[in-house]
Scaffold this motif. Structure first.
Motif, PDB file in Angstrom:
ATOM      1  N   ASP A 148       6.392  13.256   0.003  1.00  0.00           N
ATOM      2  CA  ASP A 148       6.794  12.110  -0.809  1.00  0.00           C
ATOM      3  C   ASP A 148       5.657  11.102  -0.860  1.00  0.00           C
ATOM      4  O   ASP A 148       4.849  11.010   0.062  1.00  0.00           O
ATOM      5  CB  ASP A 148       8.002  11.386  -0.196  1.00  0.00           C
ATOM      6  CG  ASP A 148       9.287  12.180  -0.265  1.00  0.00           C
ATOM      7  OD1 ASP A 148       9.394  13.070  -1.136  1.00  0.00           O
ATOM      8  OD2 ASP A 148      10.192  11.900   0.536  1.00  0.00           O
ATOM      9  N   VAL A 149       5.646  10.319  -1.910  1.00  0.00           N
ATOM     10  CA  VAL A 149       4.798   9.132  -1.983  1.00  0.00           C
ATOM     11  C   VAL A 149       5.749   7.947  -2.078  1.00  0.00           C
ATOM     12  O   VAL A 149       6.622   7.906  -2.962  1.00  0.00           O
ATOM     13  CB  VAL A 149       3.845   9.162  -3.187  1.00  0.00           C
ATOM     14  CG1 VAL A 149       3.002   7.888  -3.230  1.00  0.00           C
ATOM     15  CG2 VAL A 149       2.950  10.397  -3.143  1.00  0.00           C
ATOM     16  N   TRP A 150       5.599   7.015  -1.141  1.00  0.00           N
ATOM     17  CA  TRP A 150       6.434   5.814  -1.091  1.00  0.00           C
ATOM     18  C   TRP A 150       5.570   4.599  -1.392  1.00  0.00           C
ATOM     19  O   TRP A 150       4.385   4.571  -1.057  1.00  0.00           O
ATOM     20  CB  TRP A 150       7.083   5.667   0.288  1.00  0.00           C
ATOM     21  CG  TRP A 150       8.177   6.665   0.480  1.00  0.00           C
ATOM     22  CD1 TRP A 150       8.068   7.922   1.000  1.00  0.00           C
ATOM     23  CD2 TRP A 150       9.543   6.513   0.108  1.00  0.00           C
ATOM     24  NE1 TRP A 150       9.279   8.550   0.977  1.00  0.00           N
ATOM     25  CE2 TRP A 150      10.211   7.713   0.437  1.00  0.00           C
ATOM     26  CE3 TRP A 150      10.275   5.476  -0.478  1.00  0.00           C
ATOM     27  CZ2 TRP A 150      11.571   7.891   0.202  1.00  0.00           C
ATOM     28  CZ3 TRP A 150      11.631   5.665  -0.702  1.00  0.00           C
ATOM     29  CH2 TRP A 150      12.268   6.854  -0.371  1.00  0.00           C
ATOM     30  N   GLU A 151       6.176   3.581  -2.005  1.00  0.00           N
ATOM     31  CA  GLU A 151       5.450   2.362  -2.367  1.00  0.00           C
ATOM     32  C   GLU A 151       4.850   1.652  -1.164  1.00  0.00           C
ATOM     33  O   GLU A 151       3.805   1.016  -1.274  1.00  0.00           O
ATOM     34  CB  GLU A 151       6.379   1.388  -3.095  1.00  0.00           C
ATOM     35  CG  GLU A 151       6.756   1.833  -4.472  1.00  0.00           C
ATOM     36  CD  GLU A 151       7.713   0.861  -5.152  1.00  0.00           C
ATOM     37  OE1 GLU A 151       8.184  -0.104  -4.505  1.00  0.00           O
ATOM     38  OE2 GLU A 151       7.981   1.076  -6.339  1.00  0.00           O
ATOM     39  N   HIS A 175      -4.907   6.692  -1.251  1.00  0.00           N
ATOM     40  CA  HIS A 175      -6.074   6.021  -1.823  1.00  0.00           C
ATOM     41  C   HIS A 175      -5.832   5.737  -3.308  1.00  0.00           C
ATOM     42  O   HIS A 175      -6.183   4.678  -3.819  1.00  0.00           O
ATOM     43  CB  HIS A 175      -7.316   6.889  -1.654  1.00  0.00           C
ATOM     44  CG  HIS A 175      -8.499   6.371  -2.412  1.00  0.00           C
ATOM     45  ND1 HIS A 175      -9.184   5.232  -2.048  1.00  0.00           N
ATOM     46  CD2 HIS A 175      -9.098   6.821  -3.543  1.00  0.00           C
ATOM     47  CE1 HIS A 175     -10.162   5.022  -2.913  1.00  0.00           C
ATOM     48  NE2 HIS A 175     -10.130   5.964  -3.835  1.00  0.00           N
ATOM     49  N   ASN A 176      -5.217   6.705  -4.002  1.00  0.00           N
ATOM     50  CA  ASN A 176      -4.995   6.577  -5.431  1.00  0.00           C
ATOM     51  C   ASN A 176      -3.712   7.314  -5.775  1.00  0.00           C
ATOM     52  O   ASN A 176      -3.497   8.435  -5.305  1.00  0.00           O
ATOM     53  CB  ASN A 176      -6.179   7.186  -6.199  1.00  0.00           C
ATOM     54  CG  ASN A 176      -6.107   6.940  -7.688  1.00  0.00           C
ATOM     55  OD1 ASN A 176      -5.399   6.052  -8.150  1.00  0.00           O
ATOM     56  ND2 ASN A 176      -6.850   7.724  -8.450  1.00  0.00           N
ATOM     57  N   MET A 193       0.838  -1.176   0.000  1.00  0.00           N
ATOM     58  CA  MET A 193       0.000   0.000   0.000  1.00  0.00           C
ATOM     59  C   MET A 193       0.883   1.238   0.000  1.00  0.00           C
ATOM     60  O   MET A 193       1.772   1.380   0.825  1.00  0.00           O
ATOM     61  CB  MET A 193      -0.899   0.003   1.225  1.00  0.00           C
ATOM     62  CG  MET A 193      -1.532   1.342   1.488  1.00  0.00           C
ATOM     63  SD  MET A 193      -2.456   1.508   3.024  1.00  0.00           S
ATOM     64  CE  MET A 193      -1.334   0.923   4.249  1.00  0.00           C
ATOM     65  N   ALA A 194       0.670   2.136  -0.937  1.00  0.00           N
ATOM     66  CA  ALA A 194       1.424   3.384  -1.012  1.00  0.00           C
ATOM     67  C   ALA A 194       1.043   4.292   0.156  1.00  0.00           C
ATOM     68  O   ALA A 194      -0.083   4.250   0.658  1.00  0.00           O
ATOM     69  CB  ALA A 194       1.149   4.092  -2.333  1.00  0.00           C
ATOM     70  N   ILE A 195       2.018   5.092   0.571  1.00  0.00           N
ATOM     71  CA  ILE A 195       1.788   6.046   1.656  1.00  0.00           C
ATOM     72  C   ILE A 195       2.282   7.428   1.248  1.00  0.00           C
ATOM     73  O   ILE A 195       3.191   7.558   0.435  1.00  0.00           O
ATOM     74  CB  ILE A 195       2.482   5.602   2.964  1.00  0.00           C
ATOM     75  CG1 ILE A 195       3.976   5.420   2.751  1.00  0.00           C
ATOM     76  CG2 ILE A 195       1.833   4.346   3.522  1.00  0.00           C
ATOM     77  CD1 ILE A 195       4.765   5.172   4.034  1.00  0.00           C
ATOM     78  N   VAL A 196       1.645   8.445   1.825  1.00  0.00           N
ATOM     79  CA  VAL A 196       2.023   9.839   1.612  1.00  0.00           C
ATOM     80  C   VAL A 196       2.717  10.313   2.882  1.00  0.00           C
ATOM     81  O   VAL A 196       2.182  10.174   3.986  1.00  0.00           O
ATOM     82  CB  VAL A 196       0.793  10.716   1.312  1.00  0.00           C
ATOM     83  CG1 VAL A 196       1.207  12.171   1.117  1.00  0.00           C
ATOM     84  CG2 VAL A 196       0.037  10.180   0.104  1.00  0.00           C
TER      85      VAL A 196
END
Length: 98
Positions: A58-61, A93-94, A1-4
């Protein structure tokens, strides 16, 4: 799940940001995601906050990718006097990339 992941640095600015980038990239700069010495970075945005300070988002995987990156970033922040800085972390979420 990606995280911000968002760091708000009220006492920071472009000079601090550039110093961090210089240190984590070994002076190579940061113009591509692959310049960061950690896998899993999807997106990166940095700039001034309204009223002063600096924000990095950042957005991380995954949380695991962020944890791996923290092993590089944490000592640099500590050396610069920002050891106690904690980011805001929320699930994405997206995520859409070019």
């Amino acid at each position: 799940m990606a995280i911000v992941v968002t760091f708000d640095v009220p006492d920071g600015g472009r000079d601090l940001y550039e110093t961090v980038i210089e240190r984590v990239t070994g002076g190579k700069g940061f113009t591509r995601l692959s310049d960061i010495p950690s896998a899993g970075l999807i997106a990166h945005v940095a700039g001034p906050m309204e009223g002063g300070g600096w924000r990095v988002t950042d957005v991380w995987e995954s949380p695991e990718a962020l944890e791996a990156w923290a092993k590089t970033l944490g000592p640099v922040l500590a050396d610069l006097g920002f050891a106690d800085m904690q980011p805001s972390i929320t699930p994405a979420h997206n995520v859409v990339v070019a």
